[in-house]
Design a protein around this motif. Structure first.
Motif, PDB file in Angstrom:
ATOM      1  N   VAL A 138     -52.690 -11.872 -44.097  1.00 61.53           N
ATOM      2  CA  VAL A 138     -51.798 -12.008 -45.249  1.00 61.53           C
ATOM      3  C   VAL A 138     -52.326 -13.076 -46.203  1.00 61.53           C
ATOM      4  CG1 VAL A 138     -49.463 -12.660 -45.941  1.00 61.53           C
ATOM      5  CG2 VAL A 138     -49.813 -11.180 -43.967  1.00 61.53           C
ATOM      6  N   ALA A 139     -52.892 -14.124 -45.620  1.00 55.81           N
ATOM      7  CA  ALA A 139     -53.452 -15.184 -46.476  1.00 55.81           C
ATOM      8  C   ALA A 139     -54.581 -14.643 -47.341  1.00 55.81           C
ATOM      9  CB  ALA A 139     -53.962 -16.336 -45.606  1.00 55.81           C
ATOM     10  N   LEU A 140     -55.341 -13.705 -46.804  1.00 56.23           N
ATOM     11  CA  LEU A 140     -56.395 -13.088 -47.614  1.00 56.23           C
ATOM     12  C   LEU A 140     -55.791 -12.337 -48.787  1.00 56.23           C
ATOM     13  CD1 LEU A 140     -59.391 -12.388 -47.961  1.00 56.23           C
ATOM     14  CD2 LEU A 140     -59.018 -10.420 -46.466  1.00 56.23           C
ATOM     15  N   LEU A 141     -54.704 -11.640 -48.526  1.00 53.36           N
ATOM     16  CA  LEU A 141     -54.037 -10.924 -49.605  1.00 53.36           C
ATOM     17  C   LEU A 141     -53.460 -11.896 -50.634  1.00 53.36           C
ATOM     18  CD1 LEU A 141     -53.120  -8.180 -50.693  1.00 53.36           C
ATOM     19  CD2 LEU A 141     -51.048  -8.403 -49.299  1.00 53.36           C
ATOM     20  N   VAL A 142     -52.885 -12.969 -50.140  1.00 54.69           N
ATOM     21  CA  VAL A 142     -52.349 -13.977 -51.049  1.00 54.69           C
ATOM     22  C   VAL A 142     -53.462 -14.577 -51.895  1.00 54.69           C
ATOM     23  CG1 VAL A 142     -51.232 -16.236 -51.152  1.00 54.69           C
ATOM     24  CG2 VAL A 142     -50.377 -14.496 -49.590  1.00 54.69           C
ATOM     25  N   GLY A 143     -54.604 -14.772 -51.270  1.00 56.28           N
ATOM     26  CA  GLY A 143     -55.736 -15.312 -52.010  1.00 56.28           C
ATOM     27  C   GLY A 143     -56.193 -14.383 -53.118  1.00 56.28           C
ATOM     28  N   ILE A 144     -56.166 -13.109 -52.845  1.00 56.28           N
ATOM     29  CA  ILE A 144     -56.559 -12.136 -53.882  1.00 56.28           C
ATOM     30  C   ILE A 144     -55.563 -12.163 -55.037  1.00 56.28           C
ATOM     31  CG2 ILE A 144     -56.824  -9.668 -54.321  1.00 56.28           C
ATOM     32  CD1 ILE A 144     -57.904  -9.388 -51.465  1.00 56.28           C
ATOM     33  N   ILE A 145     -54.303 -12.223 -54.691  1.00 54.06           N
ATOM     34  CA  ILE A 145     -53.280 -12.272 -55.746  1.00 54.06           C
ATOM     35  C   ILE A 145     -53.435 -13.534 -56.584  1.00 54.06           C
ATOM     36  CG2 ILE A 145     -50.799 -12.454 -56.141  1.00 54.06           C
ATOM     37  CD1 ILE A 145     -50.409 -10.725 -53.632  1.00 54.06           C
ATOM     38  N   ASN A 146     -53.700 -14.627 -55.932  1.00 59.26           N
ATOM     39  CA  ASN A 146     -53.894 -15.889 -56.666  1.00 59.26           C
ATOM     40  C   ASN A 146     -55.105 -15.810 -57.585  1.00 59.26           C
ATOM     41  OD1 ASN A 146     -53.396 -18.700 -57.216  1.00 59.26           O
ATOM     42  ND2 ASN A 146     -55.198 -19.137 -55.945  1.00 59.26           N
ATOM     43  N   LEU A 147     -56.149 -15.192 -57.089  1.00 58.73           N
ATOM     44  CA  LEU A 147     -57.354 -15.048 -57.912  1.00 58.73           C
ATOM     45  C   LEU A 147     -57.070 -14.228 -59.161  1.00 58.73           C
ATOM     46  CD1 LEU A 147     -60.478 -15.454 -58.088  1.00 58.73           C
ATOM     47  CD2 LEU A 147     -60.700 -13.259 -56.903  1.00 58.73           C
ATOM     48  N   VAL A 148     -56.349 -13.147 -58.973  1.00 54.92           N
ATOM     49  CA  VAL A 148     -56.010 -12.312 -60.130  1.00 54.92           C
ATOM     50  C   VAL A 148     -55.138 -13.088 -61.113  1.00 54.92           C
ATOM     51  CG1 VAL A 148     -54.806 -10.224 -60.849  1.00 54.92           C
ATOM     52  CG2 VAL A 148     -56.250 -10.186 -58.826  1.00 54.92           C
ATOM     53  N   GLY A 149     -54.187 -13.843 -60.581  1.00 50.93           N
ATOM     54  CA  GLY A 149     -53.318 -14.619 -61.457  1.00 50.93           C
ATOM     55  C   GLY A 149     -54.069 -15.644 -62.268  1.00 50.93           C
ATOM     56  N   ILE A 150     -55.001 -16.315 -61.657  1.00 51.05           N
ATOM     57  CA  ILE A 150     -55.780 -17.337 -62.381  1.00 51.05           C
ATOM     58  C   ILE A 150     -56.569 -16.716 -63.517  1.00 51.05           C
ATOM     59  CG2 ILE A 150     -57.745 -18.894 -62.139  1.00 51.05           C
ATOM     60  CD1 ILE A 150     -56.706 -19.543 -59.333  1.00 51.05           C
ATOM     61  N   HIS A 151     -57.199 -15.605 -63.248  1.00 51.91           N
ATOM     62  CA  HIS A 151     -58.018 -15.007 -64.302  1.00 51.91           C
ATOM     63  C   HIS A 151     -57.159 -14.354 -65.371  1.00 51.91           C
ATOM     64  CE1 HIS A 151     -62.046 -15.699 -62.644  1.00 51.91           C
ATOM     65  NE2 HIS A 151     -61.472 -15.588 -61.450  1.00 51.91           N
ATOM     66  N   LEU A 152     -55.979 -13.887 -64.995  1.00 56.26           N
ATOM     67  CA  LEU A 152     -55.075 -13.376 -66.038  1.00 56.26           C
ATOM     68  C   LEU A 152     -54.608 -14.500 -66.945  1.00 56.26           C
ATOM     69  CD1 LEU A 152     -52.909 -10.767 -64.068  1.00 56.26           C
ATOM     70  CD2 LEU A 152     -54.657 -10.326 -65.812  1.00 56.26           C
ATOM     71  N   ARG A 153     -54.373 -15.667 -66.388  1.00 56.19           N
ATOM     72  CA  ARG A 153     -53.989 -16.807 -67.226  1.00 56.19           C
ATOM     73  C   ARG A 153     -55.131 -17.213 -68.140  1.00 56.19           C
ATOM     74  NH1 ARG A 153     -51.095 -18.464 -62.563  1.00 56.19           N
ATOM     75  NH2 ARG A 153     -52.878 -19.667 -61.803  1.00 56.19           N
ATOM     76  N   LYS A 154     -56.330 -17.126 -67.633  1.00 53.98           N
ATOM     77  CA  LYS A 154     -57.468 -17.439 -68.496  1.00 53.98           C
ATOM     78  C   LYS A 154     -57.577 -16.449 -69.646  1.00 53.98           C
ATOM     79  CE  LYS A 154     -61.352 -18.966 -67.102  1.00 53.98           C
ATOM     80  NZ  LYS A 154     -62.682 -19.084 -66.447  1.00 53.98           N
ATOM     81  N   LEU A 155     -57.272 -15.214 -69.347  1.00 53.42           N
ATOM     82  CA  LEU A 155     -57.313 -14.223 -70.420  1.00 53.42           C
ATOM     83  C   LEU A 155     -56.226 -14.471 -71.450  1.00 53.42           C
ATOM     84  CD1 LEU A 155     -58.015 -10.936 -68.410  1.00 53.42           C
ATOM     85  CD2 LEU A 155     -59.533 -12.072 -70.032  1.00 53.42           C
ATOM     86  N   SER A 156     -55.040 -14.824 -70.979  1.00 57.02           N
ATOM     87  CA  SER A 156     -53.931 -15.034 -71.905  1.00 57.02           C
ATOM     88  C   SER A 156     -54.123 -16.293 -72.728  1.00 57.02           C
ATOM     89  CB  SER A 156     -52.618 -15.114 -71.141  1.00 57.02           C
ATOM     90  OG  SER A 156     -52.663 -16.192 -70.229  1.00 57.02           O
ATOM     91  N   SER A 157     -54.757 -17.290 -72.180  1.00 59.35           N
ATOM     92  CA  SER A 157     -54.966 -18.538 -72.915  1.00 59.35           C
ATOM     93  C   SER A 157     -56.168 -18.486 -73.825  1.00 59.35           C
ATOM     94  CB  SER A 157     -55.111 -19.700 -71.931  1.00 59.35           C
ATOM     95  OG  SER A 157     -56.232 -19.483 -71.098  1.00 59.35           O
ATOM     96  N   ASP A 158     -56.885 -17.416 -73.813  1.00 61.28           N
ATOM     97  CA  ASP A 158     -58.025 -17.216 -74.695  1.00 61.28           C
ATOM     98  C   ASP A 158     -59.039 -18.356 -74.546  1.00 61.28           C
ATOM     99  OD1 ASP A 158     -59.654 -16.012 -76.423  1.00 61.28           O
ATOM    100  OD2 ASP A 158     -58.570 -16.610 -78.247  1.00 61.28           O
ATOM    101  N   GLN A 159     -59.338 -18.662 -73.321  1.00 59.54           N
ATOM    102  CA  GLN A 159     -60.326 -19.708 -73.074  1.00 59.54           C
ATOM    103  C   GLN A 159     -61.740 -19.147 -73.226  1.00 59.54           C
ATOM    104  OE1 GLN A 159     -59.587 -21.384 -69.250  1.00 59.54           O
ATOM    105  NE2 GLN A 159     -57.608 -22.274 -69.833  1.00 59.54           N
ATOM    106  N   SER A 160     -62.649 -20.103 -73.211  1.00 60.62           N
ATOM    107  CA  SER A 160     -64.037 -19.673 -73.277  1.00 60.62           C
ATOM    108  C   SER A 160     -64.424 -18.991 -71.968  1.00 60.62           C
ATOM    109  CB  SER A 160     -64.932 -20.878 -73.528  1.00 60.62           C
ATOM    110  OG  SER A 160     -64.795 -21.818 -72.482  1.00 60.62           O
ATOM    111  N   ASN A 161     -65.363 -18.102 -72.039  1.00 62.33           N
ATOM    112  CA  ASN A 161     -65.828 -17.317 -70.893  1.00 62.33           C
ATOM    113  C   ASN A 161     -64.717 -16.459 -70.294  1.00 62.33           C
ATOM    114  OD1 ASN A 161     -68.349 -18.519 -71.162  1.00 62.33           O
ATOM    115  ND2 ASN A 161     -67.790 -20.198 -69.783  1.00 62.33           N
TER     116      ASN A 161
END
Lengths: 214, 764
Positions: free
Chosen positions: A47-70
């Motif tokens: 389950v922790a692996l699944l949680v880790g995947i969800i967290n990873l997706v969330g972080i990169h979605l926030r990066k997309l929404s904040s219009d950061q570099s890269n």
């Protein structure tokens, strides 16, 4: 110890589980209890692996929404993860529900996308390591650098398929290096890791270290 | 018993103390003669000649009268520091004694000045040269005899207020007369030049007779006394006791006249005539009233005949009452005393000018005007008066840091300057801020150093807040060239070898038995397997290392399949199951193993060490289903297998020593089957210890392509390791050559640059 109620509970759980699992190595009577705990830990790890995947997706979605570099790389990651997840889910659905050949689509993704990319990165790493080895005497020219440099050359040359009859001295030197200093170093590392693991385990069992919080 | 009040800390000390026992400050001035070799240029000139300096006895023996006066007035001088209740009977004896001394000194000075005119150093009298800044001249009068108001330290005034001490008229008189008594015997050839010696030229050879200036000094002394009586309202903390000053109040009328003259002093100085108050001209020992003095006009000695200039008109003016004075003149306020510290520099200069005139000095006549001016406006607290600075112990010090050669700290600033062994203070604390803004009561009073620090900190913070683009250092062209060169050499050579080279023959390379003992042991274990023995194979390497592992493990797996073993794949990494399938498809197609029949993919085993431990305890419970969802434990590969001990061989493929360690620690036990490993060449040093133990925790291992090549040689069946042998050797040869040549060139270049004492640089 200044523990809150929640921390007290979590600490008690961790210490109790640790003591039971550790005692299971020496007391066959509690092997069944230990196994139950281990199974629970196994599920939690999955389950922790699944949680880790969800967290990873969330972080990169926030990066997309904040219009950061890269943020373009984040977009690629999210797209790739989504596609792979869909393909894997579909493959699993077909395999489990219809009995089709197991995971053909996901094998294709792995064989033609994942594996070449990682292998290419390793090849680039090899070139970089060669360059760094050639540059080592430029950065720091001291006794240890010189020794390191010539050991690299020696091990590489003895990995060469030149017959040991042609270079018996080099072969003996290589055997000595691998059998004595490298072996001693490896054993020292293993002993150090073992001692560190014991110390860490004891600190967690006694509640001194609480990486789970509290 | 008289006490000395320390001017630094304000605490009383015994009279005989020279140094304050509370703060260590000097209570009495230094009187020792300085070394003669002390350069005069190094000494600080007094701001004005307010500091009475005792001339060097060696220079002027004729000034021994000062010593006498000092001895006689020593108690009075100490009384200046320690105000005592005013005596009800003001001693005329002191006044008459003082006048007698003046008379006596007048005659002595005539003789002295005649000698000095004949040629002293630089045409200046010795007393004058002493004041011109001889650093070694000791200070004889520490008290504020004639301090200038701007130089008055604030602490000195506050001390009087805090202590509630009131300077008695006797003290004040001594404060005024003290320096006069010391200066009077030393009239220069040009008395007007005394207050400003640095601006006045040397005395002219044709100077007027010296008697007149001496008489002017004496008259000024009396004038000072008169002005002392007609004191305006004293500053806060200083009060007078008019009941004790009856004798002094009586001759007050002539002083009112002098008040008027204070305003016109600048213009009238050349036109003044010799005037002297009647009380002063009539004063004689034993007399108690001015009426008594008037009766004895004829008794004035010859030396005081200059007082005869006091005409009848003047006497009339003296007799006038305050009501008869002009309206613009303020009424006389005899109950007020003059604050001797509330004098400006200009008036100090006038005071000394007046000392040598026949008329009354202006500082007496302008006492009321001076008192009307608020003292706070002209006081600069940070400046020390000259007389206080002259009190400092003379310390020859050239180190600006304030430390002597013995690392003993000596204060350079403030009132403690010159005193050693004190806590150092910030030097600029005592200095006043530069701008008016900093002097505002609402703003912080910071020194220049502190302001500099604040500005520096502000700049640093402002610099940190600025977003600066971090430019990555560009690789030098030579580095890029070298990287591309290495890449091209590797690609071209290996491609050529792969395309045009081919594999190697079996047994081409001679292998030493001890070098490949792990491969030999593993080969023997696999060779002992029977048909359909279950073998657990763990694919725990990363896909990036698939190239190495395919060439390394293909011979081993091929050997297993050749033996007809049933294979079960498991992995503690998420990519392991797919990698196992890929491995079988890419390397072992010839064996035609079928999933569920000859092999079984158990899939991913989560949990790391816990998962391995659980799997070793109850594999059927932990992984009940195969990778395709089928019942794993009912399939032929796992038939009859209920625990980990039922496997004939456990083979781990990993490049990570930690993963290998986990397998050894969690799975391998005394009852478990033999454990073999196929590892990357980089993990070999950490796998060797498990193999070289007794009993062996790792029964056998194959490390790298070289180990796979050795295993294939042992099996007698060339496989991928043999196919990749030539490109592998070519790549190693090129790699070793590039590293060797590049490293050697860099090493030589570095040594060469070290010899030349240069650093940095790049390939050139």
């Amino acid at each position: 110890m200044n523990l809150k109620f929640r921390a007290l509970i979590s600490t008690a759980i961790v210490i109790g589980v640790g003591v039971i699992v550790l005692a299971g190595y020496f007391l066959p009577a509690i092997t069944a209890v230990r196994f139950i705990l281990l199974r629970a830990g196994l599920v939690l790890a999955a389950v922790a692996l699944l949680v880790g995947i969800i967290n990873l997706v969330g972080i990169h979605l926030r990066k997309l929404s904040s219009d950061q570099s890269n943020s373009g790389y984040s977009l690629i990651l999210v797209i790739a993860l989504t596609i792979t997840l869909i393909v894997g889910a579909a493959d699993m659905f077909q395999t489990y529900m219809f009995g089709k050949p197991n995971f053909q689509m996901i094998k294709w993704v792995f064989t033609y996308i994942h594996l070449p990319i990682e292998t290419s990165l390793m090849a680039v790493t090899a070139v970089s390591l060669i360059y760094a080895a050639a540059y080592i005497l430029r950065e720091r020219l001291n006794v240890f650098s010189i020794i390191f440099f010539f050991v690299i050359i020696l091990v590489l040359l003895t990995s060469f398929s030149i017959s040991s009859n042609l270079l018996p001295i080099l072969q003996s030197a290589r055997n000595w290096i691998v059998g004595v200093p490298a072996l001693a170093g490896g054993r020292g590392l293993l002993i150090g890791v073992a001692l560190g693991s014991i110390a860490t385990g004891l600190r967690i069992l006694t509640g001194i270290d609480r990486p789970y919080g509290g | 018993m008289a006490e000395l009040i320390c001017q630094m800390c304000g605490k009383p000390n015994p009279k005989d103390q020279e140094v304050c026992r509370h703060c260590g400050a000097r209570l009495t001035p230094l009187e020792a003669a300085p070394p003669e070799d002390t350069p005069r240029e190094n000494a600080e000139l007094p701001s004005s000649f307010e500091v009475p300096v005792q001339p060097d006895p060696g220079e002027d023996d004729d000034l021994s009268w000062l010593d006498e006066l000092r001895e006689e007035d020593s108690d009075e001088q100490t009384g200046r520091i320690i105000p005592e209740p005013l005596d009800d009977e003001f001693e005329e004896d002191e006044e008459t004694d003082w006048l007698e001394r003046i008379q006596r000194l007048n005659t002595e000075q005539e003789e002295d000045l005649s000698v000095e005119d004949q040629g002293s150093e630089g045409d200046f009298p010795s007393w004058m040269t002493a004041e011109l800044g001889d650093p070694g001249v000791p200070e004889s009068e520490p008290a504020a005899e004639e301090p200038s108001e701007p130089d008055l330290p604030e602490w000195l005034q506050v001390r009087t207020d805090e202590l509630g001490l009131e300077p008695s008229p006797a003290e004040e008189r001594e404060q005024f007369f003290g320096p006069e008594q010391e200066r009077e015997p030393e009239p220069g050839p040009e008395p007007d030049a005394v207050p400003e010696p640095e601006r006045k030229p040397a005395p002219e050879p044709d100077q007027p007779p010296l008697e007149e200036p001496v008489q002017e000094e004496l008259s000024d002394g009396e004038e000072r006394l008169d002005r002392f009586q007609e004191t305006p309202e004293a500053p806060e903390g200083i009060q007078t006791e008019p009941a004790d000053r009856d004798e002094l109040e009586k001759p007050a009328p002539p002083l009112d006249e002098e008040q008027d003259s204070a305003a016109r002093e600048q213009e009238e100085i050349p036109e003044r005539t010799s005037r002297f108050p009647s009380w002063a001209s009539k004063i004689q020992p034993g007399q108690e009233s001015p009426q008594d003095w008037e009766d004895e006009d004829e008794d004035i000695p010859e030396d005081l005949q200059f007082l005869a200039g006091f005409t009848a008109e003047d006497e009339d003016r003296v007799d006038k009452k305050p009501a008869e004075l002009p309206a613009e003149e303020p009424p006389r306020q005899p109950e007020r005393t003059v604050d001797p510290f509330a004098m400006e520099e200009e008036e100090e200069e006038e005071l000394f000018d007046d000392l040598f005139e026949e008329d009354l000095p202006s500082w007496l006549t302008s006492a009321v005007d001076l008192a009307d001016q608020p003292a706070e406006e002209t006081i600069s607290p940070g400046d020390l008066p000259g007389w206080v600075e002259a009190m400092r112990p003379v310390v020859e010090q050239t180190d600006p840091t304030g430390y002597s050669d013995e690392e003993e700290y000596i204060e350079n600033y403030g009132p403690l300057a010159g005193i050693s062994n004190i806590l150092p203070a910030e030097p600029d604390i005592e200095t006043a801020p530069e701008d008016d803004k900093a002097q505002s009561s609402m703003s912080l009073s910071v020194s220049k150093t502190q302001r500099d620090y604040a500005e520096l900190l502000e700049k640093v913070i402002a610099r940190e807040s600025k977003v600066r683009a971090v430019t990555e250092p560009e690789a030098l062209p030579t580095q890029r060239i070298l990287r591309w060169l290495i890449t091209l050499v590797l690609i071209l050579s290996l491609s050529a070898v792969i395309i045009f080279g081919g594999g190697s023959e079996q047994g081409e390379a001679a292998f030493q038995a001890e070098r490949f003992a792990g491969a030999t042991a593993l080969h023997e274990i696999i060779g002992d397997l029977d048909q359909a023995d279950p073998v657990l194979v763990a694919f725990d390497y990363q896909p990036a290392l698939a190239g190495e592992f395919h060439y390394t493990a293909s011979g081993v797996i091929d050997h297993l399949m050749s033996r007809g073993a049933y294979l079960s794949f498991v992995s503690t990494q998420a990519t392991g199951p797919t990698l196992a399938e890929y491995f079988l498809q890419s390397t072992q197609e010839k064996h035609d193993y079928t999933h569920g029949l000859q092999y079984l993919n158990l899939g991913y085993l989560p949990g790391g060490g816990a998962g391995l431990l659980s799997f070793s305890i109850a594999p059927q419970t932990i992984i009940p289903l195969a990778f395709d969802g089928s019942n794993a434990w009912d399939s032929p590969p796992l038939e009859g297998v209920e625990s980990i001990n039922d496997f004939s061989l456990i083979l781990i493929l990993t490049e990570d020593p930690t993963t290998a360690k986990l397998w050894v620690e969690q799975v391998q036990t005394a009852s478990t089957p033999p454990m073999g490993m196929i590892v990357s060449a980089q993990a070999e040093p950490l796998i060797q210890p498990y193999f070289q133990t007794t009993p062996r925790q790792v029964s056998g291992y194959v490390a790298g392509i070289l180990g796979g090549y050795a295993y294939e040689n042992l099996s007698g069946e060339p496989h991928l390791a043999h196919a990749a042998w030539l490109p592998f050797n070519t790549g190693i040869l090129i790699t070793a050559s590039v590293i060797f040549i590049g490293g050697l060139a860099n090493g030589i270049l570095t040594l060469y640059r070290r010899q030349r004492g240069t650093e940095g640089g790049d390939y050139s």
